[in-house]
Design a protein around this motif. Structure first.
Motif, mmCIF file in Angstrom:
data_model
loop_
_atom_site.group_PDB
_atom_site.id
_atom_site.type_symbol
_atom_site.label_atom_id
_atom_site.label_comp_id
_atom_site.label_asym_id
_atom_site.label_seq_id
_atom_site.Cartn_x
_atom_site.Cartn_y
_atom_site.Cartn_z
ATOM 1 N N ILE A 1 0.848 -1.198 0.000
ATOM 2 C CA ILE A 1 0.000 0.000 0.000
ATOM 3 C C ILE A 1 0.882 1.246 0.000
ATOM 4 C CG2 ILE A 1 -1.696 1.326 1.312
ATOM 5 C CD1 ILE A 1 -2.886 -1.179 0.106
ATOM 6 N N TYR B 1 1.174 4.414 -2.645
ATOM 7 C CA TYR B 1 1.016 5.764 -2.100
ATOM 8 C C TYR B 1 2.180 6.653 -2.537
ATOM 9 C CZ TYR B 1 0.494 9.218 1.746
ATOM 10 O OH TYR B 1 0.347 10.351 2.505
ATOM 11 N N HIS C 1 -8.782 6.721 -3.996
ATOM 12 C CA HIS C 1 -9.517 6.363 -2.787
ATOM 13 C C HIS C 1 -8.584 5.751 -1.747
ATOM 14 C CE1 HIS C 1 -12.848 5.315 -0.245
ATOM 15 N NE2 HIS C 1 -12.597 4.018 -0.331
ATOM 16 N N LEU C 2 -7.673 4.895 -2.203
ATOM 17 C CA LEU C 2 -6.704 4.271 -1.304
ATOM 18 C C LEU C 2 -5.840 5.334 -0.623
ATOM 19 C CD1 LEU C 2 -6.322 1.147 -0.970
ATOM 20 C CD2 LEU C 2 -4.250 1.394 -2.322
ATOM 21 N N ARG C 3 -5.404 6.289 -1.412
ATOM 22 C CA ARG C 3 -4.535 7.354 -0.888
ATOM 23 C C ARG C 3 -5.300 8.239 0.108
ATOM 24 N NH1 ARG C 3 -3.300 8.774 -5.429
ATOM 25 N NH2 ARG C 3 -4.316 10.803 -5.609
ATOM 26 N N GLN D 1 -7.818 7.338 1.958
ATOM 27 C CA GLN D 1 -8.026 6.566 3.174
ATOM 28 C C GLN D 1 -6.765 6.529 4.033
ATOM 29 O OE1 GLN D 1 -10.885 4.588 4.385
ATOM 30 N NE2 GLN D 1 -11.810 6.189 3.118
ATOM 31 N N PHE E 1 -7.372 -2.042 5.020
ATOM 32 C CA PHE E 1 -6.995 -1.902 3.613
ATOM 33 C C PHE E 1 -7.226 -3.193 2.835
ATOM 34 C CE2 PHE E 1 -4.824 1.931 5.089
ATOM 35 C CZ PHE E 1 -5.215 2.804 4.080
ATOM 36 N N LEU F 1 -10.712 -2.863 1.790
ATOM 37 C CA LEU F 1 -10.826 -1.911 0.688
ATOM 38 C C LEU F 1 -10.420 -2.548 -0.638
ATOM 39 C CD1 LEU F 1 -9.461 1.464 2.128
ATOM 40 C CD2 LEU F 1 -11.824 0.865 1.626
ATOM 41 N N LEU F 2 -9.341 -3.314 -0.613
ATOM 42 C CA LEU F 2 -8.884 -3.973 -1.839
ATOM 43 C C LEU F 2 -9.908 -5.004 -2.317
ATOM 44 C CD1 LEU F 2 -5.100 -4.490 -0.981
ATOM 45 C CD2 LEU F 2 -6.082 -2.818 -2.560
ATOM 46 N N GLN G 1 -12.719 -3.198 -3.940
ATOM 47 C CA GLN G 1 -12.315 -2.732 -5.263
ATOM 48 C C GLN G 1 -12.354 -3.867 -6.271
ATOM 49 O OE1 GLN G 1 -11.558 0.425 -6.117
ATOM 50 N NE2 GLN G 1 -11.189 -0.143 -8.248
ATOM 51 N N LEU H 1 -7.419 -1.708 -9.179
ATOM 52 C CA LEU H 1 -6.829 -0.428 -8.776
ATOM 53 C C LEU H 1 -6.252 0.334 -9.953
ATOM 54 C CD1 LEU H 1 -4.907 -1.339 -5.496
ATOM 55 C CD2 LEU H 1 -6.894 0.155 -5.698
#
Length: 426
Positions: free
Chosen positions: A269, A273, A288-290, A292, A334, A337-338, A341, A348
């Motif tokens: 992750i 980032y 969205h990942l960033r 979060q 996370f 989240l993955l 996704q 991603l």
């Protein structure tokens, strides 16, 4: 058989490894076997009084290949074990075999050895000694920790800040954040070594906020003030509780394996980032990942796991960090989240407007941005040499959207120290 001549099975093993591009000697195999890393060969009896021969097992080739892949001239074998352990925890790439696990006793011994000689452990020991000593020794501790934090490489800049500098060759990194981080590192080192009372509630919370920006720290600051007034601030962090060696010594095989999995996931992750600042094209999933990660306040810490997990000297520090329950909870968040996704059917790396999608199209878009920026830079230099334009970048290159520096905490060692891997192999 004369001394030094490999057995038939060892000779086979050496040839198998050479076919993989790994070159070892019979003496190395014996040394690995003597350290309990490489299994011995089985014996096959020839019958009729003809004795026996050693037989090479397939599993032995995989183990020897894992060791040989991380062995280096002059590298202590314990660093090799740590590097092997880190690799064994990585996800298996399709079409490749899983890396076998090293023996746990060898892993535990290597991790304890590495943690015992680390900068984080030296700081913890110095803090405990200072807490039990007088004012002069405590002042010396601050001088010592400030020097160590000042020498350590600073944390990776926030991706947005890095992106700004990458896009504009005349821009400079903002240094205020770096100074705040390093000042916070000194204060947390003092708190972990001598207790939270040593630095005071306000400074303690300021240090946490510098290392973990994003969350609202006002309620925590208010709680710290109340605790300080009530004389209970010391309960927040007791002196000596953040001891890397003690944490690793108390952890069992399954706990360390879980910490390794957490560290590997969060390092992945963190890499996504950080690479946003290196012209990596944005996608809805990555953005969205960033977002979060920034909202969690762990952006600095997770980004720091990237260099830690690359170098064997950083792996023990990453594992110590990830033995803490908060890091496991962050990794689980996370992971969810993955999974969400993936359920959308768009990974991603899916770029809006790309009908086919996939990693190949994404990499083409990324390399296109890099080449475009490089061409802009060449054009700009040419114009400057000719006394022409100022060479500003066009919009189509843009990617969507203690006073001493900090080393992301004493518990996190980002770089190899010369005295840590300079010893001879055992």
């Amino acid at each position: 058989m004369t001394r030094g001549e490999p057995s038939p099975a060892d000779q086979q093993l050496i040839e198998h490894l050479a076919a993989l591009g790994l070159y070892v000697s019979a003496a190395q195999l014996e040394r690995w076997r003597g350290a309990g890393l490489l299994p011995g060969h089985a014996r096959a009896w020839l019958g009729r009084g003809r004795g026996s021969v050693s037989v090479l097992a397939d599993g032995t080739v995989a183990v020897a290949a894992a060791i040989a892949g991380h062995a280096r001239p002059g590298r202590d074998l314990r660093w090799t074990v740590i590097a092997w352990y880190a690799e064994a925890g990585r996800p298996v790439i399709p079409g490749e075999s899983a890396v076998p696990e090293p023996p746990w006793p060898a892993v535990h011994e290597a991790l304890l050895w590495a943690a015992g000689r680390s900068r984080a452990q030296r700081l913890a020991a110095a803090g405990r000694a200072a807490a039990a000593a007088g004012e002069e020794e405590q002042d010396a501790f601050y001088t010592h920790v400030t020097r160590l934090v000042g020498r350590a490489p600073g944390p990776l800049p926030h991706p947005d800040e890095l992106l700004r500098v990458v896009q504009d060759p005349d821009a400079e990194l903002e240094r205020g954040t770096d100074r705040r981080l390093r000042r916070g590192a000194v204060r947390l080192a003092a708190a972990s070594g001598m207790g939270a009372d040593e630095v005071g509630g306000e400074a303690f919370v300021d240090a946490l906020a510098a290392l973990m920006p994003g969350p609202d720290w006002a309620p925590v600051a208010a709680e710290a003030r109340r605790a300080e007034e009530a004389g209970t601030l010391g309960d927040w962090i007791r002196a000596g509780t953040l001891d890397p060696l003690a944490l690793l010594r108390a952890a069992g095989e399954q706990e360390v394996a879980a910490a390794r999995r957490t560290a590997q996931l969060l390092a992945g992750i963190g890499a996504l980032y950080v690479m946003h600042g290196l012209l990596m094209p944005d996608t809805p999933g990555l953005a969205h990942l960033r977002e979060q990660l920034d909202a969690s306040g762990f952006g600095v810490i997770v980004a720091q796991l990237v260099p830690l997990m690359i170098n064997p000297t950083g792996v023990p520090q990453a594992l110590v960090m990830c033995l803490m329950p908060v890091m496991g909870a962050l990794a689980a968040h996370f992971e969810d989240l993955l999974a969400q996704q993936a359920d959308t059917g768009r990974g991603l790396l899916w770029l809006p407007g790309d009908e086919h999608g996939g990693a190949e199209a994404y990499m083409e878009a990324w390399t296109g941005r890099v080449h475009q920026l490089a061409e802009r830079s060449r054009t700009r230099r040419t114009a400057q040499q000719a006394g022409g334009a100022d060479g500003a970048l066009d919009d189509d290159v843009a990617v969507e959207a203690g006073d001493r520096p900090h080393g992301a905490g004493r518990m996190m060692e980002p770089t190899l120290q010369p005295d840590e891997e300079g010893t001879r192999s055992r």
